[in-house]
Design an enzyme around this catalytic site. Structure first.
Site: not given
Length: 265
Positions: A70, A118
């Site tokens: 991420s 995220s």
């Protein structure tokens, strides 16, 4: 003025593949104690922007490339903004109605909250709209890691061919900080706003976490920078993370090193 108070005897070495501006990197193995204390292994890389100096606890691992996971939301956001896939930080991305294990994903988001939490599905849609050709072209312009987007266009940063090292993360982040990436200054400004993680009277941190779980070894990331009144310190850390129980260690260990070197109080 904060000065790096390195407490160990340094090994100075030139390493191919580290940021081009860095001719000498210094190794401080005393930082390893922060990983050992938590029964883990990993690397922290720091870059002093004023002095153009780099420091790490493990020169070899600092240059070892892993899936970005991420942390790739940083370049993905930049590209999406610059190509008009995302209009601005206020545009709302509707939840698709599919319930996922992470509760914060199950709602509408804008760019700021999608970065904060995220939200993988939001960024997968960005990538699909960007497409392989444009994604590849932009990552080449960024000189981002190995630039290999083999695999699915909406998951190559999770389980595909792209790899990036901690030192390469630093190089990319430095260009972003200075608005030197091949996208508009507006796009870079918005992404830096979305990266805001912590702000107080002593410092500001802009950063992004990552957790690579689909391919072994499972790796945790935290990359970003610390803004001080008179300097900027860039950081990139990755660590072995076989389970999600230790996710908080990414920030904790990095901050322990920053405190040891008197960069933050």
């Amino acid at each position: 003025m904060r000065v790096l108070a390195l407490s160990a005897v340094f090994l100075v070495a030139s390493i191919i593949g580290m940021p081009a501006v860095a001719k000498e990197w210094q190794e401080n193995k005393s930082w390893n104690a922060h990983f050992t204390e938590h029964k883990s292994q990993g690397v922290v890389v720091l870059w002093n922007e004023n002095k153009q100096q780099g420091f790490t606890n493990n020169l070899k691992r600092a240059n070892q490339a892993f899936l970005p996971a991420s942390t790739f939301k940083i370049p993905n956001s930049l590209i999406a903004l610059d190509l008009g896939v995302v209009k601005d930080e206020h545009q709302v991305f509707k939840w698709d109605g599919q319930t996922r294990d992470i509760a914060t994903w199950n709602r509408d988001h804008n760019l700021i909250t999608a970065m904060k939490y995220s939200v993988v599905p939001v960024y997968q849609e960005f990538a699909r709209q960007i497409g392989e050709a444009r994604m590849s072209k932009m990552l080449h312009a960024f000189d981002y890691g190995n630039e290999d987007i083999s695999g699915n266009v909406d998951s190559f940063w999770l389980d595909g061919g792209i790899r990036i090292s901690a030192t390469e993360q630093i190089s990319f982040l430095r260009k972003l900080y200075h608005n030197k990436l091949h996208v508009s200054e507006r796009s870079q400004r918005i992404v830096k706003q979305a990266m805001l993680t912590e702000a107080n009277g002593d410092y500001i941190i802009r950063a992004k976490t990552g957790y690579s779980t689909r391919i072994e070894p499972k790796i945790g990331w935290w990359v970003g920078w610390v803004e001080l009144d008179d300097n900027v310190w860039f950081f990139a850390m990755n660590m072995d993370m076989p389970t999600s129980d230790g996710l908080g260690l990414r920030q904790a260990i990095t901050k322990e090193v920053l405190k040891q070197e008197k960069i933050i109080p």
